[in-house]
Structures are given as structure tokens and as C-alpha cells.
Design an enzyme around this catalytic site. Structure first.
Site: not given
Length: 331
Positions: A132, A157
Site C-alpha cells: 500500500s 494499517y
């Protein structure tokens, strides 16, 4: 590695990116097996609808599998017997990681460890996995390059995705497992996640509801259309890191390289939908970053590809899908 015909396992195949990748691979003639845990992070009926609309017509099975359970992962690999693995299953979302951190540890750390071990045991020829843009944290240097520091994530995250890259690199070093991590940048388009800006803003605009806008709308995001993401995934899947590289592991940005402010995104969406937004201006949220911006030079050099879909074009495609979807969506 020639594209040819391969046996490919796609995890998270009922997800946004996973369903699009699985369908495209199957249409190209590959034998594709999917899996998903069909969790309740967002309405699981959307996942079921993706399976029905995108996977079933291509004969892609997508059983429910919990990847945090090693026994289920081993059974999945025994059934599928893949030669290539596209690991897209993950707990996504920056803000949700503040609410339910355990979901990220289970899905993004433990499950990924099980995938790596299964890939080792089954001698997978190439593992392609989702990272990501969140790994860049609050990096002030833009555009983000794969060589930039990624050791100060600002969200759990992002930390789990950085951990994935390190775990994959270690397996590549120890076991010569070819692996490629994909740093996705704000993916949007048909069948997208309802918690992301494109989908959630459209829903609110159509209902006449107020849109929450953080940091005065000045945050910049590198919105990347789903078809561009799929094309990048496929090109990289069939071109793993060369075996002579030590370790045979690499990471790539896949982004549009044309970031826009959130307020400009909203204005473009207003024009596409033909409605006017009512905004609720709120302060910047924990875990947010000022900007994301992909440097795609490495992607271009390795596979000769760069995403090109304009925001207006991508949002128009999303609008057309949404209008059709809203007439048939589960009640």
C-alpha cells in the site's frame, strides 16, 4: 516467464481488486481459483454480488477460507495446486485500524505468514502481494519513490503493509521465493469498496446527504482507476524478479502519478453526477497523510506500463456502473 496458461490462486477474490484481477486472468485463459473470508468489514452482499457478476461467468470458484487459520490455507493450496499466487486478501482501511486493530494483526500479519509458508512448501514460481502507499507514512518528499524511507508509518494499517514487505523479503532471501509487492495508490472504480471516497461520496450526493471533508479538502490523493491497477498487476505477475537478484524480491508503485486535492475530486464528481455537494468540514484525522503521489518510473522501466485513465473518465465509468448497480443491489 511467458504468460501462457497458468494455474493461479487469487486470495481476496471477492474483494474490489481481487474480483477484477481474477476475472481478467480467467478471460485470458488461465485456471484461476479464488478465495475470500467474506467478512463483515463492509456489507458482504457486495462481495457476493461481485462473485455472481464477475467470477461465476468465468468459472472462477471462490470458497470461504480464513487465511489466519493455517490448516485452511494448507488445504486451499492442496486443492488449488497453484504455480502462481496473487495475494490480495487483507484488512484494508486506515481509519478502521484505529477501531479494530486486531483485525489487521490477524488478516495482514498472521494470514500473510501462512501464505508465505504455503508458497515455500508448494514451490510457488511467483508470489505477487498487495502492499500500500500507506507504507510511505508522512513522507514530505513527493512523488513517492520505491527507494524512499518507509520506516515511519503513521497508521497501524501502513505498519502491517510494511511488515508484509519485510516478511516477503526474508522468505525470498531464505528460500529463493520470487515475490513482488504492489504499493497501490487510492484505487477507485466499478465494484469499489463502499467505505472509500468514490463510492461513499456518490452515495451521499445521490441521497442529498452532507459529505465529511477532512483538513479542509486540501489533502491530495493519487486516485488510480481499477482497470489501470489490473493491467499493472497482470504485467508484473508474469515478470517476476530475476533469480540472479538476491533476494528475488521487489516492490512497485502502481498509481496514476496525477494527485488531486480531495476538494477537486468532489468538484469533478459533482460535474459527473450533475449534483451539488453539501460539505461538512472537519479537522485532519489520526492516521491521515497530507498527500500521496506515485513515482511510476520503476514500473515503466520494468514492464513498460504507466496508468493513464483520467479522473473524469474514471468517475464517469463509476457513475455508469453505480446507476446500474443501484437498480439491482440487494435490499
Amino acid at each position: 516467464m511467458t504468460p501462457g496458461s497458468h494455474t493461479i490462486l487469487v486470495t481476496g477474490a471477492a474483494g474490489f481488486i481481487g474480483s477484477a484481477v481474477s476475472a481478467r486472468l480467467a478471460l485470458l485463459g488461465h485456471r484461476v481459483t479464488g478465495c475470500d473470508n467474506f467478512n463483515g468489514y463492509y456489507d458482504p452482499r457486495l462481495k457476493s454480488s461481485r462473485v455472481e457478476a464477475l467470477l461465476a461467468p468465468c468459472d472462477v470458484p471462490c470458497p470461504a477460507v480464513e487465511l489466519a487459520d493455517a490448516a485452511q490455507v494448507n488445504a486451499l493450496f492442496e486443492r488449488a495446486r497453484p504455480t502462481l499466487v496473487v495475494h490480495l486478501a487483507a484488512q484494508a482501511g486506515v481509519r478502521y485500524s484505529l477501531v479494530n486493530p486486531n483485525a489487521y494483526l490477524q488478516s495482514n500479519i498472521i494470514a500473510f505468514g501462512h501464505i508465505l509458508e504455503a508458497c515455500r512448501l508448494h514451490r510457488i514460481k511467483h508470489l505477487l502481494y498487495a502492499s500500500s502507499s500507506s507504507v510511505y507514512g508522512g513522507n514530505a518528499k513527493v512523488p513517492f519513490s520505491e527507494d524512499d524511507r518507509t520506516d515511519e508509518p503513521v497508521s497501524l494499517y501502513g505498519a502491517t503493509k510494511k511488515a508484509n514487505e519485510l516478511m516477503a523479503c526474508s522468505y525470498s532471501h531464505l528460500y529463493r521465493l520470487p515475490a513482488t509487492g504492489l504499493r497501490f495508490f487510492t484505487v477507485y472504480g466499478p465494484w469499489g469498496r463502499p467505505d472509500m471516497a468514490c463510492f461513499s461520496f456518490t452515495e451521499k450526493l445521490q441521497r442529498g446527504e452532507t459529505i465529511p471533508v477532512f483538513a479542509g479538502g486540501r489533502l491530495r490523493r493519487d486516485f488510480t482507476y481499477i482497470d489501470d491497477i489490473v493491467e499493472g498487476v497482470l504485467r508484473l505477475l508474469f515478470k517476476p524478479p530475476p533469480d540472479e537478484v538476491k533476494p528475488p524480491h521487489s516492490v512497485f508503485n502502481i498509481g496514476n502519478n496525477q494527485p488531486v486535492t480531495v476538494i477537486d475530486f468532489i468538484h469533478t464528481l459533482e460535474r459527473v453526477l450533475g449534483v451539488t455537494a453539501r460539505l461538512d468540514l472537519q479537522p485532519m484525522q489520526p492516521g491521515d497523510v497530507e498527500a500521496t503521489h506515485a513515482d511510476t518510473a520503476k514500473l515503466q522501466a520494468w514492464v513498460g506500463y504507466k496508468p493513464t485513465t483520467s479522473l473524469a473518465s474514471g468517475l464517469t465509468h463509476f457513475r455508469d456502473w453505480y446507476n446500474q448497480w443501484s437498480t439491482i443491489r440487494p435490499a
